[in-house]
Design a protein around this motif. Structure first.
Motif, short mmCIF file in Angstrom:
data_model
loop_
_atom_site.label_atom_id
_atom_site.label_comp_id
_atom_site.label_asym_id
_atom_site.label_seq_id
_atom_site.Cartn_x
_atom_site.Cartn_y
_atom_site.Cartn_z
N GLY A 83 0.80 -1.22 0.00
CA GLY A 83 0.00 0.00 0.00
C GLY A 83 0.82 1.25 0.00
N SER A 84 2.13 1.18 -0.02
CA SER A 84 2.97 2.38 0.02
C SER A 84 3.15 2.93 -1.36
CB SER A 84 4.33 2.06 0.67
OG SER A 84 5.18 3.16 0.56
N ALA A 85 3.15 4.26 -1.48
CA ALA A 85 3.39 4.93 -2.75
C ALA A 85 4.76 5.59 -2.76
CB ALA A 85 2.31 5.98 -3.01
N ASN A 86 5.60 5.29 -1.80
CA ASN A 86 6.91 5.92 -1.69
C ASN A 86 8.04 5.03 -2.16
OD1 ASN A 86 5.80 8.22 -0.50
ND2 ASN A 86 5.79 7.23 1.52
N GLY A 87 7.70 3.93 -2.87
CA GLY A 87 8.76 3.04 -3.31
C GLY A 87 9.14 2.09 -2.19
N GLY A 88 10.21 1.30 -2.43
CA GLY A 88 10.67 0.35 -1.44
C GLY A 88 11.41 1.05 -0.32
N PHE A 89 12.03 0.20 0.54
CA PHE A 89 12.74 0.77 1.67
C PHE A 89 13.90 1.64 1.21
CE2 PHE A 89 15.87 0.77 5.04
CZ PHE A 89 15.10 1.05 6.14
N GLY A 90 14.49 1.30 0.03
CA GLY A 90 15.62 2.08 -0.46
C GLY A 90 15.24 3.52 -0.75
N LEU A 91 14.16 3.73 -1.53
CA LEU A 91 13.72 5.10 -1.82
C LEU A 91 13.25 5.81 -0.55
CD1 LEU A 91 11.77 4.65 -5.18
CD2 LEU A 91 13.99 5.74 -4.82
N ALA A 92 12.50 5.10 0.31
CA ALA A 92 12.04 5.72 1.55
C ALA A 92 13.22 6.08 2.44
CB ALA A 92 11.09 4.78 2.29
N GLY A 93 14.23 5.21 2.51
CA GLY A 93 15.42 5.52 3.31
C GLY A 93 16.18 6.72 2.76
N MET A 94 16.30 6.79 1.42
CA MET A 94 16.96 7.96 0.82
C MET A 94 16.20 9.24 1.14
SD MET A 94 18.46 6.96 -2.95
CE MET A 94 17.01 6.17 -3.55
#
Length: 524
Positions: A477-488
């Motif tokens: 349900g996230s629209a922010n990409g995976g953990f990589g994009l969210a972490g960046m």
């Protein structure tokens, strides 16, 4: 013994413990009688008084004025203060009835005044040969009746007065002290005009003026009292007129008025100073109470802030460890796994197999080094011995060798040392962007641009891979990409920066990170 007598005895013992009150109530009038009796003219017959000695007239005058002052002022103020403070109301819950308390006070006052009268009669008879009343029993009975009448009026005043202080004014004129004082001075002036010896009793005007008059009226009352007393000291109106010493009377009166006014002023200033000190102490007490409450509240807030700060520190450390693990160990393990899978496919090619195994070994060794640095919260190894452009260039070169993708780094602007957080953020962004290209893009070329501007440092990573839809939601349900994009994005936002991702299916991907250009040591 009845309760009334027992309570009267108790009240008398309490009364006798106050030496100053005892002196004015019992000894002042007899002492004044002795002082006046020592004046020769007071013991001589006076023609102005019809051949009567002044000391003889002093006795009934003082007795009458004393009992009147005591009954109308002292007792009325005492009883009114009892009612005002609720003493009589609280007595209803005790074995002592309010009537018994009032009766004990009246009985004590009557007995004490009778003792004073007997002492004065004894001194007058033995020391100054003052004739006693012909019928002593009738005289004492009349005295008791007069005292009872005065006490009854005092009780009436106490019942009508709203407070103990207002009841302290004399008689039923307690609410009109100016009228009462003016009437008293007029009576005293008439008595002095008839017999100058009455001037000795006029001194009572000084305490009455100070007690019941306010403002300038107090000084006017003192001046009037001084002029009347001066007339009495100089022989009355007849004596002043016969000797033609009106100017002397005026001078004596003015001097007495000035002295009395000065004394009033100093006493009034002292009273005002005491009042201000009491108010200041009261205000200080209230301020201290408010300060203590504020300190207690601040202590509570500080404790809560410390708890919140500790929780925020723990959360921040967890997030840092998660980012570092993802950017170092996870990417390193992913690279090792990729190299081992490639090695399985080249088992019949020794050279290619050795190259893949060597790459896997190097990646594992580098991941171990980065894991140790992550635990100790130090900067990445590539930044320890190189500047940011060189570190990103080394990361891009090694990534290109492992993944066989052409990679180009371009640096623009004045490449200057930045704060450690800025350089680590941009380096981790570059590593994560390249890792995403290797996992998802299937790109043939990657371009990196590091731009130093006056107030910003930006890093752009572009590839020509398959791209993706940035608005598409993942399975969680996230629209922010995976953990990589969210972490960046979290890394960049911690520095008040901005991360923009542009991509479309089949059109490649571009990632742009911009952070403030904080110089080295500028925000420690």
């Amino acid at each position: 013994m009845s309760p009334l007598l027992r309570l009267t005895a108790t009240e008398t013992r309490l009364f006798l413990r106050e030496p100053i009150v005892v002196f004015f109530a019992l000894a002042f009038a007899p002492v004044l009688l002795v002082v006046l009796g020592l004046i020769p003219s007071m013991r001589e017959d006076s023609a102005e008084l019809g051949g009567v000695r002044p000391i003889t007239l002093y006795l009934p005058i003082v007795v009458s004025m004393g009992i009147a002052l005591f009954a109308l002022s002292g007792l009325s103020q005492l009883f009114a203060s009892y009612r005002e403070k609720g003493v009589l109301r609280r007595l209803r819950t005790t074995p002592v009835a309010p009537g018994v308390m009032l009766g004990a006070q009246l009985l004590m006052a009557t007995a004490l005044s009778l003792v004073t009268l007997l002492v004065m009669l004894t001194i007058g008879r033995l020391a100054f040969d003052v004739d006693l009343p012909r019928n002593l029993a009738a005289f004492l009975l009349g005295y008791l009746l007069m005292a009872s009448a005065m006490f009854a009026v005092g009780l009436l005043v106490a019942a009508l007065a709203p407070t103990g202080r207002s009841a302290g004014a004399m008689g039923s004129l307690a609410f009109f002290p100016l009228v009462f004082f003016a009437g008293l001075m007029a009576l005293s002036a008439c008595l002095v005009a008839v017999a100058p010896w009455y001037g000795f009793s006029n001194f009572v005007g000084y305490p009455l003026a100070f007690r019941y008059l306010r403002g300038r009226r107090r000084y006017v009352g003192a001046a009037v009292t001084a002029m009347i007393s001066a007339a009495g000291f100089m022989g009355g109106v007849a004596g002043i007129n016969a000797a033609h010493v009106w100017w002397a009377w005026l001078a004596v009166g003015l001097i007495s008025a000035v002295l009395a006014g000065a004394l009033f002023h100093f006493v009034e200033m002292d009273d005002h100073r005491n009042t201000k000190q009491k108010r200041a102490l009261s205000e200080l007490h209230r301020t201290n109470a408010k300060l203590e409450a504020a300190l207690a509240e601040n202590a509570g807030l500080r404790a809560r802030l410390m708890v919140q700060a500790r929780e925020a520190g723990v959360l921040d450390e967890r997030q840092r460890m998660a980012r570092e693990i993802h950017d170092t160990l996870a990417q390193g393990l992913a690279g090792v796994l990729t190299q081992l899978q490639a090695a399985e496919q080249t088992l019949d090619e020794p050279r290619a197999l050795g190259r893949h195994l060597a790459n896997a070994t190097n990646l594992a060794r580098e991941s171990l080094v980065e894991a140790r640095r992550t635990v100790h919260a130090v900067e990445p190894a590539v930044l320890a011995d190189a500047r940011l452009p060189d570190a990103i260039g080394e990361v891009a070169r090694r990534w290109s060798e492992i993944n066989h993708v052409d990679t180009v780094l371009t640096t623009t602007g004045d490449a200057r040392p930045m704060h450690a957080e800025v350089e680590v953020t941009l380096l981790r962004t570059a590593q994560e962007a390249l890792a995403n290209v290797a996992k998802h893009a299937r790109a043939g070329r990657v371009g990196l641009t590091l731009s130093y501007m006056e107030d910003l440092v930006t890093l752009d990573v572009r590839d020509d891979g398959v791209g993706f839809d940035p608005d598409a939601r993942r399975g969680d349900g996230s629209a922010n990409g995976g953990f990589g994009l969210a972490g960046m994005r979290r890394r960049v936002q911690r520095l008040a920066g901005r991360l923009v991702v542009e991509s479309e299916p089949g059109g490649g991907t571009a990632i742009s990170a911009a952070v403030p250009a904080i110089p080295a040591g500028g925000a420690d």
